[in-house]
Write an enzyme that holds these catalytic residues in place. Structure first.
Site, PDB file in Angstrom:
ATOM      1  N   LYS A 150      57.176  93.662  24.286  1.00 45.27           N
ATOM      2  CA  LYS A 150      56.898  93.478  25.722  1.00 45.27           C
ATOM      3  C   LYS A 150      57.473  94.617  26.570  1.00 45.27           C
ATOM      4  O   LYS A 150      56.884  95.691  26.646  1.00 45.27           O
ATOM      5  CB  LYS A 150      57.374  92.104  26.172  1.00 45.27           C
ATOM      6  N   PHE A 200      57.067  80.080  19.987  1.00 51.52           N
ATOM      7  CA  PHE A 200      55.901  80.955  20.025  1.00 51.52           C
ATOM      8  C   PHE A 200      56.338  82.305  19.479  1.00 51.52           C
ATOM      9  O   PHE A 200      57.290  82.902  19.989  1.00 51.52           O
ATOM     10  CB  PHE A 200      55.336  81.121  21.443  1.00 51.52           C
ATOM     11  N   ASP A 216      63.981  86.198  17.951  1.00 53.09           N
ATOM     12  CA  ASP A 216      62.799  86.753  18.609  1.00 53.09           C
ATOM     13  C   ASP A 216      63.112  86.926  20.097  1.00 53.09           C
ATOM     14  O   ASP A 216      63.056  85.968  20.855  1.00 53.09           O
ATOM     15  CB  ASP A 216      61.609  85.799  18.395  1.00 53.09           C
TER      16      ASP A 216
HETATM   17  C1  LIG Z   1      58.775  85.037  22.090  1.00 52.22           C
HETATM   18  C2  LIG Z   1      57.463  85.738  21.813  1.00 52.22           C
HETATM   19  N1  LIG Z   1      57.254  86.255  20.554  1.00 52.22           N
HETATM   20  C3  LIG Z   1      56.099  86.889  20.244  1.00 52.22           C
HETATM   21  C4  LIG Z   1      55.082  87.035  21.173  1.00 52.22           C
HETATM   22  C5  LIG Z   1      53.844  87.806  20.746  1.00 52.22           C
HETATM   23  O1  LIG Z   1      53.845  89.052  21.392  1.00 52.22           O
HETATM   24  P1  LIG Z   1      52.471  89.890  21.502  1.00 52.22           P
HETATM   25  O2  LIG Z   1      51.901  90.001  20.127  1.00 52.22           O
HETATM   26  O3  LIG Z   1      52.917  91.241  22.034  1.00 52.22           O
HETATM   27  O4  LIG Z   1      51.560  89.148  22.440  1.00 52.22           O
HETATM   28  C6  LIG Z   1      55.218  86.508  22.488  1.00 52.22           C
HETATM   29  C7  LIG Z   1      54.062  86.599  23.473  1.00 52.22           C
HETATM   30  N2  LIG Z   1      54.200  85.745  24.587  1.00 52.22           N
HETATM   31  C8  LIG Z   1      53.079  85.487  25.469  1.00 52.22           C
HETATM   32  C9  LIG Z   1      51.896  84.813  24.730  1.00 52.22           C
HETATM   33  C10 LIG Z   1      50.602  85.537  24.929  1.00 52.22           C
HETATM   34  C11 LIG Z   1      49.502  84.818  24.174  1.00 52.22           C
HETATM   35  O5  LIG Z   1      49.083  83.745  24.660  1.00 52.22           O
HETATM   36  O6  LIG Z   1      49.151  85.303  23.098  1.00 52.22           O
HETATM   37  C12 LIG Z   1      53.543  84.536  26.589  1.00 52.22           C
HETATM   38  O7  LIG Z   1      54.738  84.185  26.582  1.00 52.22           O
HETATM   39  O8  LIG Z   1      52.714  84.163  27.438  1.00 52.22           O
HETATM   40  C13 LIG Z   1      56.441  85.869  22.804  1.00 52.22           C
HETATM   41  O9  LIG Z   1      56.667  85.357  24.022  1.00 52.22           O
END
Ligand SMILES: Cc1[nH+]cc(COP(=O)(O)O)c(CN[C@@H](CCC(=O)O)C(=O)O)c1O
Length: 389
Positions: free
Chosen positions: A247, A133, A218
């Site tokens: 985060k 992800f 990541d």
């Molecule tokens: C590893 C990783 N990389 C990138 C992202 C993207 O980050 P952002 O653009 O700030 O949301 C996330 C979000 N992880 C959450 C997914 C949220 C969603 O469903 O969208 C999670 O782990 O729940 C990750 O866990």
């Protein structure tokens, strides 16, 4: 359940979120309270954002002081607070990462990483992993594995492929002279809490070096103490060409960072105007990030995550439940793979005062703030064991 504010949110929201029937209004440390004053032990930490916990007066003070001086300052001019944060990031990030593109979320950090990789290598191929992800914007989404996230938005960016995680042969067969970058998480979080094997990561780094591809790690979710060290990279002895962070970087204030190594910076391909962001590197987020890094270091929160995570895994592994297939994770990033769909158990936990997350259809993810105390953690684990009996 809350007052008509819930109906108001339902009336005006986008409709993309499945919401728990809870209206959270306040947090302190690892605890949250809803509009009726009910207390919850937080095992979501805002999807891994609240590593330093909720209601931190140091963050509030840093924000208030900076807000009275200057909240926005685009990177077309210099700024004192931003300069201090950049210097601090160079000190705390893994060896070799000394330059940073500051942005506002994880997905933006991944987008930036892909753009830098294309600039540096002149290639377009991106290799990601099954169950990975990396975000929901079109480039990052192209690398995110789950089809139900990606397919409604096809066509996404071209030349992105996915290989099996922890499979070095698959990587050796996939990385070619067209590969700009390989992107991995050292613990696949949203994808089910799967931990990378050390030899896989080191083999992958060697393959990238040999074949001229950039290794992007990541650590948007594993960073800042979550897995028991400040960065999970430390546990693998690996130096990525690019490291993506977000985060918990600014203690809850939206912020991301693309950490750039010498291969990128010495390529000569990073030209003025090749990327940018209006809010990236704003002094408000930088002030919060400096205060956050101070808390992480002063309270030794990475060590705390290692110790409490080991305790939690030991307790969960001792459960004799037909519902539990496997317990895995690093530090306070814990996954409990179930033999059934996780959703009903998340709801049962919520009713009993524990807020947790899924990680795929059948994995319960526990992501508490790293400041959780052992009593609160044990109370949450008691409830988890009761629900998963
Ligand atoms: C590893 C990783 N990389 C990138 C992202 C993207 O980050 P952002 O653009 O700030 O949301 C996330 C979000 N992880 C959450 C997914 C949220 C969603 O469903 O969208 C999670 O782990 O729940 C990750 O866990």
């Amino acid at each position: 359940m809350g007052t008509n504010l819930v109906e108001i949110e339902n009336q005006y929201t986008s409709g993309v979120y499945g919401k728990r029937p809870v209206e959270i209004v306040r947090g302190q440390g690892a605890l949250l309270w809803d509009a009726e004053g009910r207390r919850y032990i937080d095992c979501m930490a805002g999807h891994g954002v609240a590593n330093i916990g909720h209601g931190r007066t140091e963050i509030a003070a840093a924000l208030a002081a900076q807000a009275q001086r200057l909240t926005t300052c685009p990177e077309v001019v210099y700024n004192d607070v931003r300069a201090r944060l950049l210097e601090r990031l160079a000190q705390v990030t893994p060896e070799g990462l000394n330059n940073f593109f500051l942005c506002n979320s994880g997905t933006e950090a991944v987008e930036g990483a892909f753009k830098f990789a294309r600039l540096v290598t002149g290639r377009t191929g991106i290799i990601a992993t099954l169950r990975g992800f990396h975000g929901r914007s079109m480039g990052a989404l192209s690398a995110t594995w789950e089809k139900h996230y990606r397919e409604p938005f096809a066509p996404l960016i071209p030349d992105v492929s996915h290989i099996r995680y922890n499979d070095l042969n698959a990587a050796a067969n996939a990385i070619t002279e067209d590969t700009a970058a390989v992107i991995i998480e050292l613990v696949q979080a949203e994808g089910g809490v799967h931990v990378a094997q050390e030899e896989y990561v080191q083999g992958l780094a060697a393959l990238c070096r040999e074949r001229g591809a950039l290794l992007i790690i990541d650590e948007i979710q594993t960073g800042f103490g979550r897995t028991g060290t400040l960065f999970a990279c430390e546990q693998y002895g690996v130096q990525p060409a690019i490291l993506c962070l977000a985060k918990s970087l600014a203690g809850g204030v939206p912020m991301g960072a693309v950490c750039l190594g010498t291969r990128v910076m010495e390529s000569g391909h990073i030209s003025k105007g090749s990327h940018g962001s209006t809010f990236g590197g704003n002094p408000l987020a930088c002030a919060a990030a400096l205060a956050t890094l101070e808390i992480l270091e002063h309270e030794e929160l990475a060590n705390r995550a290692a110790a409490l995570g080991a305790h939690a895994q030991q307790r969960l592994r001792s459960m004799q439940s037909p519902l539990v297939r496997e317990v895995r994770g690093r530090g306070l990033l814990i996954g409990i793979e179930l033999t059934k769909r996780v959703q009903p158990y998340l709801e049962a936990l919520c009713e009993r005062g524990v807020l947790a997350l899924p990680a795929g259809a059948n994995v319960l993810r526990l992501l508490p703030p790293l400041v959780i105390d052992q009593t609160q953690l044990d109370e949450a684990l008691d409830i988890v064991q009761e629900v998963l009996r």
